[in-house]
Scaffold this motif. Structure first.
Motif, mmCIF file in Angstrom:
data_model
loop_
_atom_site.group_PDB
_atom_site.id
_atom_site.type_symbol
_atom_site.label_atom_id
_atom_site.label_comp_id
_atom_site.label_asym_id
_atom_site.label_seq_id
_atom_site.Cartn_x
_atom_site.Cartn_y
_atom_site.Cartn_z
ATOM 1 N N PHE A 1 0.799 -1.219 0.000
ATOM 2 C CA PHE A 1 0.000 0.000 0.000
ATOM 3 C C PHE A 1 0.837 1.276 0.000
ATOM 4 O O PHE A 1 0.527 2.214 -0.707
ATOM 5 C CB PHE A 1 -0.953 0.029 1.212
ATOM 6 C CG PHE A 1 -2.110 -0.925 1.103
ATOM 7 C CD1 PHE A 1 -3.356 -0.484 0.676
ATOM 8 C CD2 PHE A 1 -1.963 -2.259 1.422
ATOM 9 C CE1 PHE A 1 -4.426 -1.349 0.558
ATOM 10 C CE2 PHE A 1 -3.025 -3.143 1.305
ATOM 11 C CZ PHE A 1 -4.261 -2.688 0.879
ATOM 12 N N THR B 1 -9.201 -5.841 -5.993
ATOM 13 C CA THR B 1 -8.817 -4.597 -5.343
ATOM 14 C C THR B 1 -7.427 -4.786 -4.746
ATOM 15 O O THR B 1 -6.925 -5.903 -4.637
ATOM 16 C CB THR B 1 -9.771 -4.224 -4.203
ATOM 17 O OG1 THR B 1 -9.741 -5.278 -3.240
ATOM 18 C CG2 THR B 1 -11.195 -4.058 -4.703
ATOM 19 N N ARG B 2 -6.833 -3.688 -4.333
ATOM 20 C CA ARG B 2 -5.514 -3.730 -3.719
ATOM 21 C C ARG B 2 -5.482 -4.686 -2.525
ATOM 22 O O ARG B 2 -4.554 -5.461 -2.332
ATOM 23 C CB ARG B 2 -5.163 -2.329 -3.241
ATOM 24 C CG ARG B 2 -3.717 -2.010 -3.253
ATOM 25 C CD ARG B 2 -3.573 -0.573 -2.866
ATOM 26 N NE ARG B 2 -3.268 0.258 -4.015
ATOM 27 C CZ ARG B 2 -2.016 0.543 -4.382
ATOM 28 N NH1 ARG B 2 -1.006 0.087 -3.690
ATOM 29 N NH2 ARG B 2 -1.782 1.297 -5.421
ATOM 30 N N PHE B 3 -6.556 -4.609 -1.720
ATOM 31 C CA PHE B 3 -6.650 -5.454 -0.533
ATOM 32 C C PHE B 3 -6.726 -6.927 -0.925
ATOM 33 O O PHE B 3 -6.085 -7.780 -0.317
ATOM 34 C CB PHE B 3 -7.887 -5.043 0.270
ATOM 35 C CG PHE B 3 -8.117 -5.872 1.499
ATOM 36 C CD1 PHE B 3 -7.256 -5.791 2.569
ATOM 37 C CD2 PHE B 3 -9.211 -6.724 1.583
ATOM 38 C CE1 PHE B 3 -7.471 -6.549 3.705
ATOM 39 C CE2 PHE B 3 -9.431 -7.489 2.705
ATOM 40 C CZ PHE B 3 -8.559 -7.397 3.770
ATOM 41 N N GLU B 4 -7.517 -7.213 -1.964
ATOM 42 C CA GLU B 4 -7.642 -8.605 -2.407
ATOM 43 C C GLU B 4 -6.333 -9.116 -2.985
ATOM 44 O O GLU B 4 -5.935 -10.263 -2.746
ATOM 45 C CB GLU B 4 -8.763 -8.714 -3.443
ATOM 46 C CG GLU B 4 -10.132 -8.631 -2.814
ATOM 47 C CD GLU B 4 -11.210 -8.186 -3.792
ATOM 48 O OE1 GLU B 4 -12.377 -8.127 -3.386
ATOM 49 O OE2 GLU B 4 -10.887 -7.879 -4.957
ATOM 50 N N ARG C 1 -16.139 -3.797 -1.177
ATOM 51 C CA ARG C 1 -14.735 -4.185 -1.320
ATOM 52 C C ARG C 1 -13.809 -3.007 -1.083
ATOM 53 O O ARG C 1 -12.736 -3.148 -0.507
ATOM 54 C CB ARG C 1 -14.502 -4.785 -2.697
ATOM 55 C CG ARG C 1 -15.195 -6.132 -2.818
ATOM 56 C CD ARG C 1 -15.387 -6.489 -4.261
ATOM 57 N NE ARG C 1 -14.136 -6.874 -4.898
ATOM 58 C CZ ARG C 1 -13.980 -6.916 -6.214
ATOM 59 N NH1 ARG C 1 -14.972 -6.594 -7.001
ATOM 60 N NH2 ARG C 1 -12.840 -7.286 -6.726
ATOM 61 N N ARG C 2 -14.258 -1.842 -1.542
ATOM 62 C CA ARG C 2 -13.417 -0.679 -1.282
ATOM 63 C C ARG C 2 -13.376 -0.386 0.217
ATOM 64 O O ARG C 2 -12.358 0.012 0.755
ATOM 65 C CB ARG C 2 -13.934 0.530 -2.072
ATOM 66 C CG ARG C 2 -12.807 1.236 -2.782
ATOM 67 C CD ARG C 2 -13.307 2.363 -3.669
ATOM 68 N NE ARG C 2 -13.981 1.874 -4.848
ATOM 69 C CZ ARG C 2 -15.127 2.397 -5.309
ATOM 70 N NH1 ARG C 2 -15.718 3.379 -4.674
ATOM 71 N NH2 ARG C 2 -15.679 1.928 -6.399
ATOM 72 N N ARG D 1 -13.469 -2.593 2.525
ATOM 73 C CA ARG D 1 -12.507 -3.521 3.133
ATOM 74 C C ARG D 1 -11.078 -2.987 2.995
ATOM 75 O O ARG D 1 -10.310 -3.021 3.940
ATOM 76 C CB ARG D 1 -12.631 -4.894 2.468
ATOM 77 C CG ARG D 1 -13.078 -5.969 3.447
ATOM 78 C CD ARG D 1 -13.435 -7.242 2.715
ATOM 79 N NE ARG D 1 -14.796 -7.199 2.193
ATOM 80 C CZ ARG D 1 -15.244 -8.001 1.227
ATOM 81 N NH1 ARG D 1 -14.435 -8.880 0.654
ATOM 82 N NH2 ARG D 1 -16.488 -7.938 0.831
ATOM 83 N N SER D 2 -10.748 -2.504 1.811
ATOM 84 C CA SER D 2 -9.418 -1.906 1.622
ATOM 85 C C SER D 2 -9.220 -0.745 2.593
ATOM 86 O O SER D 2 -8.158 -0.599 3.195
ATOM 87 C CB SER D 2 -9.262 -1.374 0.194
ATOM 88 O OG SER D 2 -9.125 -2.433 -0.710
#
Lengths: 282, 304, 301
Positions: free
Chosen positions: B108, B196-199, C25-26, C28-29
């Motif tokens: 991140f 997504t970035r998190f995924e 989902r955003r 969650r990020s």
């Protein structure tokens, strides 16, 4: 291809204005309009207007460093990953600009899939590689539906028969060509409309390359494909349309010509295209 | 004598010199091997003579550890459980914090932010452990007392928590190395599918770096098990078989410190106990270190 | 390619219902970002609280007398002079012993060693030694230096023990520095007819010097802060006199801090904090020197 289509295409290529005059033509899957891509202050691609026809294979060719990969990666906003990158102009998909402020990048990338230069299967099982996309994109199919989806994707990628008995094995254990087809299956599993391919065969041997090229011909029945390739023969073999790119003196890439592939390779309008295309053949 | 002969002679001298240097350097490099041998020998001599007097089964089956009292008991378990308890609490802090920070830094944070944060976090690892011990006893325990009134002045909770903070940089930095070593092509592949970035971070990069992260965690655990000053200062000196984190306990390392500070005569049985405990500690950490190297090797095989 | 013919109607021909729920989902990020920022803040916050607490309780006791007095049973008469001198002795002697050994090991492993079993044995040992608890080194020092070699509980025995503790740090850092020297340096020198050692001495080592020095300063920091091995070899907690030579008995700052922290009286805790300020200050100074030295030496190349 119908004569009509061909003639429209030729008209497109001869006059950019005409393309712009008919935005959102349903025959186009994707359209770059006056697109420029910047990395910080450096302009990597300048003012490209490129219509991508539905269910056709469009090849981007040109010498290395001419920005063809950058252009391709701007079609699903992969360039967003590079810090300091930005675009001017737009890429239109179903009449909407992919770079509009309210556009969801994640959804863009699901609907416009990508296959990379080097096969990059995840270090997971073959099955999990394919199931990954549907899972993260909120597909709520049952276990048996997922099995079905994995099978269908692998079949469409012409890989099913080779891997059906070893779905639990890691995807990284496959051969290079198989890995690349796994990556294609992975991309297909989220039902994209467009598949972007960034030199998908450059890391493969001739036999594996041939297999992918054959596969592309079947895939275009259901998908629109844009492929970047170094290899002139490959562009001539597989694509319906070809866009020729060049590096300008200020090192920005520009599109100098786009036409039906056979026209580009037989009687290009631009001298530079002719030199490049014939030079490679020679 | 001709000039050629002289140069030949000189060359011989030169080769001789070069070989001598080589032998010298080789000897220096072998200090590490000798050190390991030295450790094994130093521990073994008194451990063997300890077990000649106290049978191994007593060491492993008794539940009390009172070698310094008149009624001597030699059950090592109170020391082992205390060690594991404090280490467990430390890992409860270090693993989530270290991992989250590692993922943040690797997936991140911008390169510039990473370049600033990483050394800042590394400072935590550079603070001497005696300072952490002071902090646990003088600051953290009184603070905990506000929430847990019955907590003792010496307890494994405070020592464990502070030890956990000390180990955060170890977990964070080694895990970050592992995450960064995951090829960018995998990230691209996942982003290309609409992740997504998190995924991408949690479902692709972290699983791909798992053996590297496991190596970091095991090494951190080994570090916690061998940590001495924090527990010696803040966890207490009472060898008791308990899993209650609010009461004083005694770890293997604090026992060694306690005996070293006292005036136990050289060669006595109580003196030999520290070598038996030391051997146990060495074996425990040795197994963990080997395990950690295995994980590292597996990780390297995949990505290098 | 029979497979392609049969795929006309498969599950992919239907419209699969993707519910990508971008917001969720955003979110969650976003939650992860908050959590990770929180983790960084808590970790660094702990450090700040630690330093603040030490400064608040310790600063009032910090004066010249405190630095120049020996330890005492009364907190208001106690000072750190003996321990500070002990720490400086310990640091200097440790580096004097460990530096040549560590750099020589590194040179051997990077410039001479082949890929045979002896090299592998050395490498495995270095890796393992870096992770052996320091208190175990104390037990080694107690047996080997204090007992078997008859050095007693002296500074020398302590420094030898500490040298073994920091050796892996020096070796690893020096190896990295040596590895970073461009191969072309070596080739250019060898091509001029220099021997291998001449090449290393004249070309490789000067270039690797900043890295080697940084590694040694890291090692020195560790030597200053380590407590357990010295307690184990029997360094005293209460020493009222300056050591006369390296075979004399000694104490060091961390041991003094440990001793004061372990006492029940509040005043001792405060002077322990004052001692910690001096200890952390020394470490800070050492690392600042490392940064400056590195910057200066790197400019030369």
């Amino acid at each position: 291809m119908s004569l009509l289509e061909a003639s429209i295409m030729r008209a497109d290529a001869s006059a950019k204005e005409q393309t712009l005059a008919q935005p959102g033509d349903p025959a186009y899957a994707l359209e770059a309009r006056n697109l420029s891509v910047f990395y910080g202050s450096f302009c990597a691609v300048r003012d490209v207007t490129l219509p991508v026809r539905k269910n056709m294979i469009t090849a981007l060719i040109g010498p290395s460093g001419c920005g063809k990969s950058t252009l391709l990666r701007s079609f699903n906003r992969m360039n967003d990953r590079v810090p300091g990158s930005r675009v001017e102009g737009g890429v239109f998909f179903h009449g909407q600009d992919l770079y509009a402020p309210n556009m969801d990048v994640v959804d863009v990338r699901r609907r416009i899939g990508m296959v990379f230069q080097k096969p990059n299967p995840f270090p997971k099982s073959i099955y999990e590689n394919v199931a990954f996309g549907p899972r993260i994109n909120g597909w709520h199919g049952s276990k048996s539906q997922m099995d079905e989806l994995v099978e269908a994707s692998l079949r469409r990628a012409a890989l099913w028969d080779e891997v059906k008995d070893k779905l639990k094995q890691p995807g990284t254990a496959l051969s290079g060509g198989q890995q690349q087809r796994l990556c294609i299956a992975r991309a297909i599993a989220v039902q994209p409309e467009v598949i972007l391919m960034d030199e998908p065969c450059s890391a493969l041997d001739p036999v594996a390359t041939l297999k992918i090229e054959e596969l592309m011909q079947t895939l275009k029945q259901d998908y629109t494909i844009v492929i970047v390739t170094h290899n002139m023969q490959q562009a001539a073999r597989v694509s319906d349309y070809t866009a020729m790119m060049m590096m300008r003196p200020d090192r920005a890439g520009e599109m100098i010509e786009m036409d039906e592939t056979k026209t580009i390779f037989s009687r290009p309008r631009d001298k530079r295209t002719e030199d490049y295309v014939s030079g490679r053949f020679g | 004598m001709s000039t050629l002969d002289i140069s030949l002679q000189r060359q011989r001298a030169r080769t001789f010199g070069e070989n001598l240097i080589r032998i010298f350097l080789f000897a220096a490099a072998n200090i590490s091997v000798f050190t390991t041998a030295g450790i094994v020998l130093a521990l073994a001599t008194d451990t063997v003579s300890f077990f000649a007097e106290v049978p191994l089964w007593r060491y492993l089956t008794e539940t009390q550890w009172t070698p310094l009292f008149a009624n001597q008991k030699f059950g090592v378990w109170p020391l082992v459980t205390a060690t594991l308890l404090t280490s467990f609490i430390a890992m409860l802090v270090a693993i989530p914090f270290g991992l989250v920070i590692a993922i943040y830094l690797s997936e991140f944070a911008s390169p510039r932010l990473r370049a600033t944060l990483k050394p800042l976090i590394e400072i935590l690892a550079g603070v001497p452990t005696v300072v952490y011990g002071f902090f646990a006893l003088i600051v953290v325990t009184p603070f905990l007392k506000q929430f847990i009134p019955q907590i003792s002045s010496f307890n494994s909770l405070s020592a464990g928590l502070v030890m956990g903070v000390m180990i955060i940089p170890l977990v964070a930095s080694l895990s970050e190395d592992a995450l960064s070593a995951v090829p960018d092509a995998l990230r691209e592949g996942a982003f290309g599918l609409g992740a997504t970035r998190f995924e991408v971070a949690t479902r692709v990069v972290t699983p791909a770096a798992l053996s590297g992260i496991a190596a970091a965690v095991v090494l951190a655990l080994s570090r916690a098990v061998g940590e001495t000053m924090i527990v010696a200062i803040a966890a207490g000196q009472n060898p008791q078989l308990t899993l209650d984190p609010t009461v004083p306990v005694m770890t293997m390392t604090s026992y060694i410190v306690q005996v070293s500070l006292g005036d136990t005569p050289y060669g006595s049985l109580s003196y030999k106990t520290i070598f038996a405990v030391g051997s146990t500690l060495f074996l425990l950490t040795f197994v963990m270190n080997i395990l950690s190297f295995r994980f590292v090797r597996r990780f390297r095989e995949v990505y290098e | 390619m029979a497979a392609e013919q049969s795929v006309k109607r498969d599950i992919l021909s239907q419209d699969l219902e993707f519910r990508p729920s971008p917001q969720a989902r955003r979110l969650r990020s976003f939650i992860f970002l908050i959590l990770s920022n929180l983790a960084v803040i808590i970790a660094l916050g702990t450090l700040i609280i630690l330093i603040a607490d030490v400064l608040i309780s310790g600063t009032p006791w910090l004066n010249l007398d405190f630095l120049t007095r020996a330890d005492s049973r009364f907190p208001n008469r106690a000072g750190i002079q003996v321990a500070l001198v002990g720490t400086l002795y310990m640091m200097a002697l440790t580096i004097v012993i460990a530096l040549p050994l560590g750099v020589m090991s590194a040179i051997y492993l990077e410039e001479y060693a082949g890929k045979d079993w002896t090299t592998q044995l050395i490498e495995v040992n270095i890796n393992n030694l870096a992770a052996v608890p320091s208190v175990i080194y104390g037990l080694l020092g107690l047996q080997l230096f204090v007992r078997w070699l008859g050095m007693g509980r002296s500074i020398l025995a302590g420094a030898l023990t500490m040298a073994l503790v920091v050796l892996p740090i020096i070796i690893v850092a020096s190896r990295e520095a040596i590895r970073a020297v461009p191969q072309s340096f070596r080739e250019a020198s060898l091509a001029l007819g220099a021997t291998r050692w001449q090449t290393i001495w004249n070309h490789v080592l000067p270039y690797a010097l900043p890295g080697i020095l940084t590694g040694n300063i890291l090692a020195a920091s560790r030597a200053i802060g380590e407590t357990a091995p010295l307690i184990t070899i029997g360094a005293l907690t209460f020493v009222p006199f300056l050591p006369r030579d390296i075979l004399d008995r000694f104490t060091v700052l961390p041991i003094l801090i440990f001793n004061w922290t372990s006492k029940p009286q509040r005043e001792f805790h405060d002077i322990a904090a004052a001692g910690i300020i001096v200890l952390l200050g020394t470490l800070l100074l050492l690392n600042a020197v490392a940064v400056l030295l590195r910057a200066k030496l790197q400019k030369r190349y």
